[in-house]
Design a protein around this motif. Structure first.
Motif, PDB file in Angstrom:
ATOM      1  N   ALA A  29      33.274  35.906  79.975  1.00  0.00           N
ATOM      2  CA  ALA A  29      32.926  35.575  78.593  1.00  0.00           C
ATOM      3  C   ALA A  29      32.166  36.747  77.976  1.00  0.00           C
ATOM      4  O   ALA A  29      32.658  37.866  77.998  1.00  0.00           O
ATOM      5  CB  ALA A  29      32.172  34.257  78.501  1.00  0.00           C
ATOM      6  N   ASP A  30      30.955  36.518  77.481  1.00  0.00           N
ATOM      7  CA  ASP A  30      30.272  37.548  76.686  1.00  0.00           C
ATOM      8  C   ASP A  30      29.261  38.367  77.479  1.00  0.00           C
ATOM      9  O   ASP A  30      28.456  39.093  76.884  1.00  0.00           O
ATOM     10  CB  ASP A  30      29.564  36.886  75.503  1.00  0.00           C
ATOM     11  N   ARG A  31      29.290  38.281  78.826  1.00  0.00           N
ATOM     12  CA  ARG A  31      28.310  39.027  79.612  1.00  0.00           C
ATOM     13  C   ARG A  31      28.867  39.293  81.008  1.00  0.00           C
ATOM     14  O   ARG A  31      29.867  38.696  81.400  1.00  0.00           O
ATOM     15  CB  ARG A  31      26.991  38.251  79.697  1.00  0.00           C
ATOM     16  N   PRO A  32      28.236  40.175  81.767  1.00  0.00           N
ATOM     17  CA  PRO A  32      28.726  40.440  83.120  1.00  0.00           C
ATOM     18  C   PRO A  32      28.557  39.232  84.037  1.00  0.00           C
ATOM     19  O   PRO A  32      27.698  38.364  83.818  1.00  0.00           O
ATOM     20  CB  PRO A  32      27.849  41.610  83.595  1.00  0.00           C
ATOM     21  N   LEU A  33      29.354  39.218  85.088  1.00  0.00           N
ATOM     22  CA  LEU A  33      29.308  38.138  86.066  1.00  0.00           C
ATOM     23  C   LEU A  33      27.893  37.906  86.582  1.00  0.00           C
ATOM     24  O   LEU A  33      27.404  36.759  86.636  1.00  0.00           O
ATOM     25  CB  LEU A  33      30.263  38.481  87.215  1.00  0.00           C
ATOM     26  N   ALA A  34      27.192  38.974  86.977  1.00  0.00           N
ATOM     27  CA  ALA A  34      25.855  38.821  87.547  1.00  0.00           C
ATOM     28  C   ALA A  34      24.850  38.273  86.549  1.00  0.00           C
ATOM     29  O   ALA A  34      23.837  37.681  86.948  1.00  0.00           O
ATOM     30  CB  ALA A  34      25.358  40.156  88.102  1.00  0.00           C
ATOM     31  N   ASP A 205      26.977  20.641  91.541  1.00  0.00           N
ATOM     32  CA  ASP A 205      27.965  19.955  90.718  1.00  0.00           C
ATOM     33  C   ASP A 205      29.170  20.847  90.445  1.00  0.00           C
ATOM     34  O   ASP A 205      30.294  20.375  90.320  1.00  0.00           O
ATOM     35  CB  ASP A 205      27.345  19.507  89.395  1.00  0.00           C
ATOM     36  N   ARG A 206      28.912  22.158  90.351  1.00  0.00           N
ATOM     37  CA  ARG A 206      30.002  23.102  90.086  1.00  0.00           C
ATOM     38  C   ARG A 206      29.634  24.448  90.679  1.00  0.00           C
ATOM     39  O   ARG A 206      28.474  24.865  90.621  1.00  0.00           O
ATOM     40  CB  ARG A 206      30.236  23.217  88.577  1.00  0.00           C
ATOM     41  N   TRP A 207      30.637  25.119  91.228  1.00  0.00           N
ATOM     42  CA  TRP A 207      30.401  26.399  91.907  1.00  0.00           C
ATOM     43  C   TRP A 207      31.712  27.156  91.992  1.00  0.00           C
ATOM     44  O   TRP A 207      32.778  26.559  92.173  1.00  0.00           O
ATOM     45  CB  TRP A 207      29.857  26.146  93.312  1.00  0.00           C
ATOM     46  N   LEU A 208      31.646  28.473  91.817  1.00  0.00           N
ATOM     47  CA  LEU A 208      32.835  29.303  91.936  1.00  0.00           C
ATOM     48  C   LEU A 208      32.453  30.645  92.545  1.00  0.00           C
ATOM     49  O   LEU A 208      31.585  31.351  92.025  1.00  0.00           O
ATOM     50  CB  LEU A 208      33.486  29.530  90.565  1.00  0.00           C
ATOM     51  N   ASP A 209      33.101  30.970  93.655  1.00  0.00           N
ATOM     52  CA  ASP A 209      32.948  32.278  94.288  1.00  0.00           C
ATOM     53  C   ASP A 209      34.000  33.202  93.669  1.00  0.00           C
ATOM     54  O   ASP A 209      35.206  32.979  93.826  1.00  0.00           O
ATOM     55  CB  ASP A 209      33.161  32.146  95.796  1.00  0.00           C
ATOM     56  N   VAL A 210      33.554  34.228  92.949  1.00  0.00           N
ATOM     57  CA  VAL A 210      34.461  35.092  92.192  1.00  0.00           C
ATOM     58  C   VAL A 210      34.703  36.361  93.003  1.00  0.00           C
ATOM     59  O   VAL A 210      33.951  37.334  92.908  1.00  0.00           O
ATOM     60  CB  VAL A 210      33.889  35.421  90.802  1.00  0.00           C
ATOM     61  N   GLY A 211      35.755  36.352  93.812  1.00  0.00           N
ATOM     62  CA  GLY A 211      36.021  37.481  94.673  1.00  0.00           C
ATOM     63  C   GLY A 211      37.354  38.150  94.447  1.00  0.00           C
ATOM     64  O   GLY A 211      37.558  39.292  94.884  1.00  0.00           O
ATOM     65  N   ARG A 212      38.291  37.451  93.757  1.00  0.00           N
ATOM     66  CA  ARG A 212      39.639  37.976  93.586  1.00  0.00           C
ATOM     67  C   ARG A 212      40.049  37.815  92.123  1.00  0.00           C
ATOM     68  O   ARG A 212      39.442  37.033  91.395  1.00  0.00           O
ATOM     69  CB  ARG A 212      40.586  37.234  94.524  1.00  0.00           C
ATOM     70  N   PRO A 213      41.064  38.561  91.668  1.00  0.00           N
ATOM     71  CA  PRO A 213      41.355  38.584  90.228  1.00  0.00           C
ATOM     72  C   PRO A 213      41.605  37.214  89.609  1.00  0.00           C
ATOM     73  O   PRO A 213      41.177  36.964  88.473  1.00  0.00           O
ATOM     74  CB  PRO A 213      42.594  39.474  90.141  1.00  0.00           C
ATOM     75  N   TRP A 214      42.294  36.325  90.317  1.00  0.00           N
ATOM     76  CA  TRP A 214      42.559  35.020  89.717  1.00  0.00           C
ATOM     77  C   TRP A 214      41.278  34.192  89.591  1.00  0.00           C
ATOM     78  O   TRP A 214      41.179  33.313  88.741  1.00  0.00           O
ATOM     79  CB  TRP A 214      43.628  34.269  90.488  1.00  0.00           C
ATOM     80  N   GLU A 215      40.280  34.487  90.447  1.00  0.00           N
ATOM     81  CA  GLU A 215      39.002  33.799  90.304  1.00  0.00           C
ATOM     82  C   GLU A 215      38.214  34.330  89.113  1.00  0.00           C
ATOM     83  O   GLU A 215      37.400  33.602  88.527  1.00  0.00           O
ATOM     84  CB  GLU A 215      38.212  33.921  91.608  1.00  0.00           C
ATOM     85  N   LEU A 216      38.465  35.589  88.724  1.00  0.00           N
ATOM     86  CA  LEU A 216      37.874  36.091  87.486  1.00  0.00           C
ATOM     87  C   LEU A 216      38.448  35.340  86.292  1.00  0.00           C
ATOM     88  O   LEU A 216      37.731  35.032  85.340  1.00  0.00           O
ATOM     89  CB  LEU A 216      38.118  37.593  87.345  1.00  0.00           C
ATOM     90  N   LEU A 217      39.740  35.017  86.342  1.00  0.00           N
ATOM     91  CA  LEU A 217      40.330  34.171  85.300  1.00  0.00           C
ATOM     92  C   LEU A 217      39.646  32.809  85.275  1.00  0.00           C
ATOM     93  O   LEU A 217      39.292  32.290  84.209  1.00  0.00           O
ATOM     94  CB  LEU A 217      41.831  33.976  85.549  1.00  0.00           C
ATOM     95  N   ALA A 218      39.475  32.208  86.454  1.00  0.00           N
ATOM     96  CA  ALA A 218      38.844  30.891  86.524  1.00  0.00           C
ATOM     97  C   ALA A 218      37.412  30.937  85.998  1.00  0.00           C
ATOM     98  O   ALA A 218      36.948  30.001  85.333  1.00  0.00           O
ATOM     99  CB  ALA A 218      38.870  30.375  87.961  1.00  0.00           C
ATOM    100  N   ALA A 219      36.702  32.020  86.294  1.00  0.00           N
ATOM    101  CA  ALA A 219      35.331  32.168  85.801  1.00  0.00           C
ATOM    102  C   ALA A 219      35.310  32.206  84.279  1.00  0.00           C
ATOM    103  O   ALA A 219      34.456  31.575  83.633  1.00  0.00           O
ATOM    104  CB  ALA A 219      34.700  33.434  86.377  1.00  0.00           C
ATOM    105  N   GLU A 221      37.617  30.925  82.306  1.00  0.00           N
ATOM    106  CA  GLU A 221      37.979  29.586  81.840  1.00  0.00           C
ATOM    107  C   GLU A 221      36.743  28.689  81.777  1.00  0.00           C
ATOM    108  O   GLU A 221      36.546  27.941  80.818  1.00  0.00           O
ATOM    109  CB  GLU A 221      39.033  28.989  82.773  1.00  0.00           C
ATOM    110  N   TRP A 222      35.910  28.776  82.808  1.00  0.00           N
ATOM    111  CA  TRP A 222      34.684  27.971  82.862  1.00  0.00           C
ATOM    112  C   TRP A 222      33.737  28.336  81.715  1.00  0.00           C
ATOM    113  O   TRP A 222      33.325  27.486  80.924  1.00  0.00           O
ATOM    114  CB  TRP A 222      34.034  28.182  84.214  1.00  0.00           C
ATOM    115  N   LYS A 223      33.403  29.620  81.607  1.00  0.00           N
ATOM    116  CA  LYS A 223      32.365  30.022  80.666  1.00  0.00           C
ATOM    117  C   LYS A 223      32.846  30.051  79.217  1.00  0.00           C
ATOM    118  O   LYS A 223      32.065  29.767  78.298  1.00  0.00           O
ATOM    119  CB  LYS A 223      31.790  31.373  81.080  1.00  0.00           C
TER     120      LYS A 223
END
Length: 393
Positions: A29-34, A205-219, A221-223
């Protein structure tokens, strides 16, 4: 509570996106993952953020500075990639008292992290359908009795989510023996804490480990789904913005454009005319989307051009890339099986029925290029006009 944020990983599973950008600084979204990790820590009551950094130190320092959202920031350098206990050990000189540890490439829901901070010593856990591929907590009630790594017969369905609150004593227990993998594992520290203290299992309640490109998409989608509509940029009167759409100041949406949220259009981006952008899509700063382009569920990083008459779906495009006119991305297999992508030299399932491509920084496609689902274009890659690309380039 002092909070250690682990942000020193090389991000090899995210390449080519991490060849020029550290994984913790990839955009969500509008900021870095970290920054999302830092946000939940601050909201949970962190008194100090201690970032453990490696090769990416300059980028992390430039973004977070010496203070983030009113909370002081300190940096510790992990000299070698030798495991999570080694990373926390790098932060030890800065720690005094109980402390929390969060992964800088994970997304957590804020309420659960607040509960984790309140219930320490504690370990975050997430119920999963197949825990055999995770570290799994064994429990008695809500008390943790141990962690079993990737068990064939899991004792529970509680996966270790990699977020902890440790007692002060754990600072002296970070000097664990090297594991069979040649690393110093934080789970060995956890085992000592569990033996000495009552450790609470806090379910996320919700958690996502962002390690691969499709998980960046999922991240994203969430934010992107958590945004509120805000149209501050220059939007043509006959553009049609539907749902949760953010157009930042300095962005331009031209006549005839249809945008279906959640979509974020960042400052300096230009869209249209007659383009169709639908969620969950993030257009980075200074992105150009041309006439009659369709974009769907895609991350487009800063400075990239997707000019006229192109289609891109379910994809991640790096910085300063250029897709030639008429570039078409396939995002669905004819057999309806999950799309596969190359990760560290092996083809693995994304688990997604729809997934397009990954494009490294500075890559360019010739006009009328067609790209098969699951193709990766490396940093600076080129395709010829009219080419059909079915393998990584």
């Amino acid at each position: 509570m002092q909070t250690v944020i682990l942000a020193a990983g090389e991000g090899t599973r995210m390449r080519p996106l991490t060849e020029t950008t550290p994984k913790p600084m990839l955009p969500v979204a509008d900021r870095p993952l970290a920054a999302h990790t830092a946000d939940v820590a601050v909201e949970a009551g962190a008194s100090e953020l201690v970032f453990v950094v490696g090769y990416e130190a300059d980028a992390v320092r430039a973004y977070f500075g010496d203070e983030y959202r009113g909370v002081p920031v300190t940096y510790a350098v992990q000299e070698t990639q030798a495991g999570t206990a080694d990373a926390v050990r790098a932060a030890r000189p800065h720690l005094d008292g109980d402390f929390a540890v969060l992964n800088g490439d994970n997304l957590y829901d804020g309420d659960s992290i607040a509960a984790l901070f309140d219930d320490g010593p504690a370990i975050a856990a997430r119920r999963v359908d197949d825990p055999s591929s995770y570290g799994v907590l064994s429990t008695e009630g809500d008390r943790v009795t141990g962690i079993v790594e990737k068990p064939a017969d899991p004792p529970t369905d509680l996966a270790n989510a990699g977020a902890y609150v440790f007692p002060d004593a754990a600072r002296e227990w970070l000097d664990v023996p090297e594991s069979e993998r040649g690393e110093y594992e934080i789970t060995d520290v956890v085992a000592r804490v569990v033996d000495a203290f009552d450790v609470t299992a806090v379910e996320l309640d919700r958690w996502l480990d962002v390690g691969r490109p499709w998980e960046l998409l999922a991240a994203n989608e969430w934010k992107l789904g958590e945004m509120e509509r805000d149209v501050a940029g220059d939007v043509a009167a006959d553009a049609d913005l539907r749902g949760t759409v953010v157009v930042q100041q300095g962005a331009t949406v031209e006549p005839g454009v249809v945008v279906e949220g959640p979509v974020l259009i960042r400052s300096g981006a230009e869209v249209g005319p007659n383009a169709y952008v639908r969620g969950a899509t993030m257009l980075g700063e200074d992105v150009h989307v041309g006439q009659s382009v369709e974009l769907k569920n895609t991350v487009v990083r800063e400075g990239t051009n997707v000019p006229h008459l192109s289609y891109v779906g379910d994809s991640v495009l790096g910085r300063e890339a250029n897709l030639g006119a008429g570039t078409t991305v396939a995002n669905l297999r004819h057999d309806d099986e999950p799309v596969r992508l190359t990760v560290k030299g092996e083809r693995v399932s994304t688990g997604r029925r729809k997934f397009g491509i990954v494009v490294g920084d500075g890559a360019k496609t010739g006009i009328d290029t067609t790209l098969n689902a699951g193709v990766t274009l490396s940093t600076g890659a080129r395709t010829r006009p009219g080419e059909t690309v079915t393998r990584d380039r």
